[in-house]
Design a protein around this motif. Structure first.
Motif, PDB file in Angstrom:
ATOM      1  N   PRO A 486       0.682  -0.798  -0.289  1.00  0.00           N
ATOM      2  CA  PRO A 486      -0.044   0.007   0.172  1.00  0.00           C
ATOM      3  C   PRO A 486       0.731   1.342   0.095  1.00  0.00           C
ATOM      4  O   PRO A 486       1.737   1.060   0.043  1.00  0.00           O
ATOM      5  CB  PRO A 486      -0.890  -0.467   1.304  1.00  0.00           C
ATOM      6  N   SER A 487       0.373   2.754  -0.405  1.00  0.00           N
ATOM      7  CA  SER A 487       0.696   3.200  -1.150  1.00  0.00           C
ATOM      8  C   SER A 487      -0.133   4.574  -0.824  1.00  0.00           C
ATOM      9  O   SER A 487      -1.152   4.919  -1.075  1.00  0.00           O
ATOM     10  CB  SER A 487       1.739   3.847  -2.031  1.00  0.00           C
ATOM     11  N   ASN A 488       0.301   6.167  -0.791  1.00  0.00           N
ATOM     12  CA  ASN A 488      -0.647   7.001  -0.173  1.00  0.00           C
ATOM     13  C   ASN A 488       0.359   8.681  -0.311  1.00  0.00           C
ATOM     14  O   ASN A 488       1.637   8.551  -0.211  1.00  0.00           O
ATOM     15  CB  ASN A 488      -1.179   7.125   1.038  1.00  0.00           C
ATOM     16  N   LEU A 489      -0.017   9.191  -0.713  1.00  0.00           N
ATOM     17  CA  LEU A 489      -0.212  10.699  -1.571  1.00  0.00           C
ATOM     18  C   LEU A 489      -1.057  11.829  -0.586  1.00  0.00           C
ATOM     19  O   LEU A 489      -1.364  11.061  -1.291  1.00  0.00           O
ATOM     20  CB  LEU A 489       0.931  10.617  -2.736  1.00  0.00           C
ATOM     21  N   ASP A 490      -0.184  12.737  -0.077  1.00  0.00           N
ATOM     22  CA  ASP A 490      -0.885  13.960  -0.239  1.00  0.00           C
ATOM     23  C   ASP A 490      -0.469  15.142  -0.532  1.00  0.00           C
ATOM     24  O   ASP A 490       1.302  16.008  -0.095  1.00  0.00           O
ATOM     25  CB  ASP A 490      -1.415  14.114   2.044  1.00  0.00           C
ATOM     26  N   THR A 518       5.210  23.536  -3.879  1.00  0.00           N
ATOM     27  CA  THR A 518       4.661  22.333  -3.232  1.00  0.00           C
ATOM     28  C   THR A 518       5.338  21.632  -1.713  1.00  0.00           C
ATOM     29  O   THR A 518       6.613  21.785  -1.519  1.00  0.00           O
ATOM     30  CB  THR A 518       5.370  21.889  -4.594  1.00  0.00           C
ATOM     31  N   LYS A 519       3.970  20.775  -1.498  1.00  0.00           N
ATOM     32  CA  LYS A 519       4.444  20.259   0.204  1.00  0.00           C
ATOM     33  C   LYS A 519       3.870  19.182  -0.217  1.00  0.00           C
ATOM     34  O   LYS A 519       2.064  18.804  -0.954  1.00  0.00           O
ATOM     35  CB  LYS A 519       4.238  21.076   0.678  1.00  0.00           C
ATOM     36  N   VAL A 520       4.604  18.141  -0.358  1.00  0.00           N
ATOM     37  CA  VAL A 520       4.206  16.347  -0.196  1.00  0.00           C
ATOM     38  C   VAL A 520       4.672  15.542   0.617  1.00  0.00           C
ATOM     39  O   VAL A 520       6.150  15.522   1.209  1.00  0.00           O
ATOM     40  CB  VAL A 520       4.193  15.682  -1.854  1.00  0.00           C
ATOM     41  N   ASP A 521       3.601  14.747   1.027  1.00  0.00           N
ATOM     42  CA  ASP A 521       3.751  13.352   2.016  1.00  0.00           C
ATOM     43  C   ASP A 521       3.008  12.803   2.024  1.00  0.00           C
ATOM     44  O   ASP A 521       1.883  12.438   1.302  1.00  0.00           O
ATOM     45  CB  ASP A 521       3.440  14.057   3.569  1.00  0.00           C
ATOM     46  N   GLY A 522       3.991  11.180   2.133  1.00  0.00           N
ATOM     47  CA  GLY A 522       3.481  10.577   1.574  1.00  0.00           C
ATOM     48  C   GLY A 522       4.369   9.072   2.194  1.00  0.00           C
ATOM     49  O   GLY A 522       5.392   8.682   2.247  1.00  0.00           O
ATOM     50  N   VAL A 523       3.412   8.129   1.517  1.00  0.00           N
ATOM     51  CA  VAL A 523       5.241   6.531   1.381  1.00  0.00           C
ATOM     52  C   VAL A 523       4.779   5.930   0.326  1.00  0.00           C
ATOM     53  O   VAL A 523       3.346   6.092  -0.103  1.00  0.00           O
ATOM     54  CB  VAL A 523       4.039   5.609   2.531  1.00  0.00           C
ATOM     55  N   THR A 524       5.789   5.961  -0.725  1.00  0.00           N
ATOM     56  CA  THR A 524       5.993   5.443  -2.052  1.00  0.00           C
ATOM     57  C   THR A 524       5.799   3.779  -1.461  1.00  0.00           C
ATOM     58  O   THR A 524       5.902   2.844  -0.474  1.00  0.00           O
ATOM     59  CB  THR A 524       7.108   4.673  -2.185  1.00  0.00           C
TER      60      THR A 524
END
Length: 634
Positions: A486-490, A518-524
Motif C-alpha cells: 500500500p502507498s499514499n500521497l498527500d 509544493t508540499k508532498v507527504d506520503g509513503v511509496t
C-alpha cells in the motif's frame, strides 16, 4: 516543412530528502524554422493570459485611414463592453477580452456605422480591419465566425492549436475526458497502450509527457509527482483550450514539452444550461475477448449524469456558472489464463484466481462552481473544483491482461480553490493590462492491492508430492499476486502570479512573476517478490499464503522511514518579453525567463527566447524560433 530540433539535454539530480524522491530538470534547446501553409489547424497561440485582443485599421472606401472613429465592442460573455477611438493612423486596439461572442460597432461622423458580430477564441490577437462607407444610413450587420477570421496568427512565432467550444460539444469523446481531444493537435500523440499520466501517454514532438504543463484559467494544474493533469473537469465545464507545442514565449515556464491552456465557462446576463445522460451497456457490444471460449461480451454498465447552469446573480455585474457530474461504471476486465501445458496446474491456477475475478468498479463525482464580477475596470473570478474518485479491482492498460490477483484499489480527491483579477490602468485605447492570480490545491490519494489474501507477487514452484526429489518442483511453475505494498500521497500546492502588459508604439511589452509552493507527504510502495514451494494438495488446502515455505525479496527502503516522501519545494519564475512589430507583416518575439527551484543549487537558470513571424501572404506565414526551456522538478 523544415524543422531542426537538437536532442534535449537533461541534468539528473538526486537530493537527500526522506524517501529519496527522484527529481530532475530537463533543459531543452529548441531551434526550428517552420513554413506554415494555410490549414484549418495551423492556428498559432500567443499568451498565457486567458483573454484575447481585437485590433485593426479603419479606412474609407478609397483606402484612406479614418482617425477619431469610435469603436465599441460588447459581448454576451460576462456582459463585457469596451470602447476606444482610432488614432491618427486609423489604428484601434481593444485588449483583455474574454473568449466569446462579440458585437463590434464602428462609427464616425459622415460615415454609415458598421456592425460586425465576431466569435473570438482563446488567446488570440485578431486583426480585423473595417471599411466605412460615406453616408448617414445604418450599415449592414455582418456575422464573422471564428473560422472566417484569419486562421494564421501573423504576429507570433509559436505554433499550436485551439480546440474550440464547438469541437468540445460536438465531437464524440469516449469516457467524457476533454483531454482526449489533444489528438486533434498536430505533433501530439495519444498512446492508448500507456498508462494515463505516464511519460509515454501524450508525447509532444518527441518530448515525454512529464514535460508538458497544464493550466486551468491561468492556474497551475499539473500533478508534479506523477505527471499529467491533476484535477479532472466535467466536460460541460470546459469552454475551450489551447495547446502550444513549440516556440512559446518567455511567460511560459516549467515545461519543455507542450503547454495546455484551458479556460472554463462563465455566466452571462441570460440563463443557460444543459443536462445530459451517457450510458454504455454490453447489450450493444460483441465479444472481443482474449479467451476464445468466451462468446458473450464482458459485463459493462456505465452511467454518466451531468448538469450545468450559468447566469446572472446581479445583471451586468455578478455572474455564476456551476456544473456537477456523477460517473459509475461496472466493467468485467478481459484477460486470458496462461497455459502451463499441464492440466492439473492450469486448473489449480483457475481455482486460485476465479474467486478474485470481480468486475472493476468506478465511482467518481465532479463538482465545479465559478463566480465572475465586473466591478468598474476589474474582472474578478473565484472558482472551486472538487473531484472524488474511487476505483476497485483495477488494472492500468499496460497490465490489463494480467491475472485478477494483481489488481489494485485506489482513491483520490482533488480540491482547487482559485481567484483572479484582471484590471485596466490608463486609457481605454491602450491601457496597462494587469493580471493577478492565486490558487490552492489539495490532492490526497492512496493505492493498495485489491486481494492481499493472494499474497505478494509470487512464483509458485509446484510439487506433485513431498517425495519428488526436485528442488524447484516437478510441475510447471506459475506467477500470480500483486507486487506492490500500500502507498499514499498527500499533495498540497499554493500558487501566486502577477503580470502586466502594455503597447508602446510598435512594442507589445509584458513582464511578470510566478510562484509555486509544493508540499508532498506520503509513503511509496515497496516491491515484493515471492517464491513459494508447495505441493498441489497443500496449496488447495491452505491457500497461497500459508501453503509450503517461501522466500521474499523486498525492493525499497531498508527501513519504514526510508519509504516516506517529504517534499518541500519553492519555485519562482520571472519573465519579460517584447513583441516588436518591425513591419506590418514582420514581428520579432523577444523574451527572457529566469527560473529557480529550491531543490537545486543552481540559480543561473536564464532561458532566452527568440522568435520571428513573417506573413509572406494572407495564407502563408513563415516562423522561426530559438529558445531554452527548463522542465519542472519531479
Amino acid at each position: 516543412m523544415k524543422r531542426i530540433i537538437p536532442t534535449p539535454i537533461c541534468n539528473l539530480t538526486w537530493r537527500g530528502v526522506q524517501g529519496r524522491l527522484k527529481r530532475y530538470t530537463c533543459s531543452l534547446v529548441m531551434l526550428s524554422l517552420t513554413l506554415v501553409i494555410f490549414h484549418p489547424l495551423s492556428l498559432s497561440a500567443t499568451a498565457q493570459t486567458t483573454t484575447s485582443t481585437i485590433e485593426g485599421t479603419i479606412t474609407d472606401a478609397n483606402g484612406a485611414v479614418i482617425a477619431g472613429a469610435e469603436v465599441k465592442v460588447s459581448g454576451t460573455t460576462l456582459a463585457s463592453e469596451r470602447s476606444t477611438m482610432s488614432d491618427a493612423e486609423g489604428f484601434y486596439r481593444l485588449t483583455a477580452l474574454p473568449a466569446g461572442n462579440y458585437t463590434l460597432t464602428v462609427s464616425q461622423k459622415g460615415f454609415a456605422p458598421r456592425t460586425s458580430r465576431i466569435e473570438l477564441t482563446l488567446n488570440r490577437v485578431v486583426t480585423f480591419d473595417v471599411q466605412l462607407q460615406v453616408g448617414n444610413a445604418v450599415g449592414e450587420v455582418v456575422d464573422v465566425r471564428s473560422d472566417e477570421l484569419p486562421l494564421l496568427e501573423p504576429n507570433a512565432s509559436a505554433t499550436g492549436t485551439t480546440i474550440t467550444p464547438r469541437q468540445i460539444s460536438e465531437l464524440p469523446v469516449n469516457g467524457r475526458d476533454y483531454l482526449d481531444l489533444l489528438q486533434l493537435v498536430p505533433g501530439v500523440s495519444i498512446n492508448r497502450q500507456a498508462d494515463p499520466g505516464s511519460d509515454e501517454a501524450t508525447p509532444v514532438l518527441g518530448e515525454r509527457s512529464g514535460n508538458n504543463n497544464y493550466l486551468i484559467d491561468g492556474l497551475p494544474n499539473k500533478d508534479t509527482v506523477n505527471g499529467g493533469a491533476a484535477a479532472q473537469f466535467n466536460q460541460e465545464t470546459i469552454s475551450e483550450f489551447q495547446v502550444l507545442t513549440t516556440g512559446y514565449k518567455a511567460e511560459f515556464g516549467q515545461a519543455s514539452g507542450a503547454v495546455v491552456n484551458v479556460i472554463t465557462k462563465s455566466g452571462g446576463n441570460s440563463f443557460h444550461g444543459v443536462a445530459s445522460l451517457f450510458h454504455r451497456n454490453d447489450a450493444f457490444d460483441s465479444s472481443n475477448s482474449l479467451d476464445p471460449t468466451r462468446t458473450d461480451a464482458p459485463t459493462l454498465r456505465r452511467f454518466d449524469y451531468s448538469l450545468a447552469l450559468g447566469g446572472p446573480v446581479i445583471k451586468d455585474k455578478v455572474f455564476f456558472f456551476g456544473s456537477s457530474e456523477r460517473i459509475t461504471e461496472k466493467r468485467q476486465l478481459d484477460f486470458l489464463f496462461p497455459s502451463t501445458g499441464n492440466a492439473q496446474v492450469d486448473q489449480l491456477l483457475r481455482d486460485q484466481e476465479s474467486g478474485f475475478d470481480n468486475p472493476s468498479r468506478i465511482f467518481e463525482t465532479r463538482n465545479f462552481l465559478k463566480f465572475n464580477e465586473q466591478l468598474g475596470r476589474h474582472q474578478l473570478t473565484q472558482q472551486v473544483n472538487y473531484t472524488n474518485r474511487v476505483v476497485r479491482e483495477f488494472l492500468p492498460l499496460s497490465e490489463s491482461g494480467s491475472l485478477p490477483s494483481t489488481r489494485d484499489d485506489s482513491g483520490a480527491r482533488h480540491l482547487l480553490l482559485g481567484f483572479g483579477d484582471t484590471f485596466l490602468l490608463g486609457g481605454q485605447g491602450n491601457p496597462w493590462v494587469v493580471t493577478l492570480r492565486g490558487a490552492y490545491r489539495g490532492e490526497p490519494s492512496d493505492s493498495r492491492p485489491s486481494h492481499p489474501d493472494a499474497g505478494a507477487a509470487t512464483f509458485f514452484n509446484v510439487f506433485s508430492s513431498n517425495t519428488t526429489g526436485t528442488f524447484f518442483g516437478d510441475l510447471p511453475g506459475v506467477n500470480f499476486g500483486n507486487p506492490e505494498t500500500p502507498s499514499n500521497l498527500d499533495q498540497k500546492y499554493t500558487s501566486l502570479s502577477a503580470s502586466a502588459a502594455k503597447l508602446f508604439g510598435n512594442h507589445d511589452v509584458k513582464f511578470g512573476w510566478n510562484f509555486l509552493r509544493t508540499k508532498v507527504d506520503g509513503v511509496t510502495a515497496q516491491l515484493l517478490a515471492n517464491q513459494l514451494f508447495a505441493t498441489v494438495d497443500d496449496f488447495q488446502t491452505f491457500g497461497p499464503v500459508n501453503a509450503g515455505f517461501f522466500t521474499v525479496t523486498t525492493i525499497g527502503g531498508l527501513t519504514p522511514e526510508a519509504n516516506e516522501i517529504h517534499l518541500r519545494n519553492n519555485y519562482n519564475g520571472l519573465f519579460a518579453q517584447d513583441d516588436w512589430k518591425l513591419r506590418s507583416n514582420l514581428t520579432l518575439n523577444l523574451g527572457i525567463r529566469w527560473d529557480y527551484d529550491s531543490e537545486f543549487e543552481k540559480k543561473e537558470n536564464f532561458s532566452p527566447r527568440l522568435g520571428i513571424a513573417w506573413a509572406v501572404t494572407d495564407k502563408t506565414v513563415a516562423r522561426g524560433h530559438f529558445g531554452v526551456a527548463a522542465g519542472h522538478a519531479r
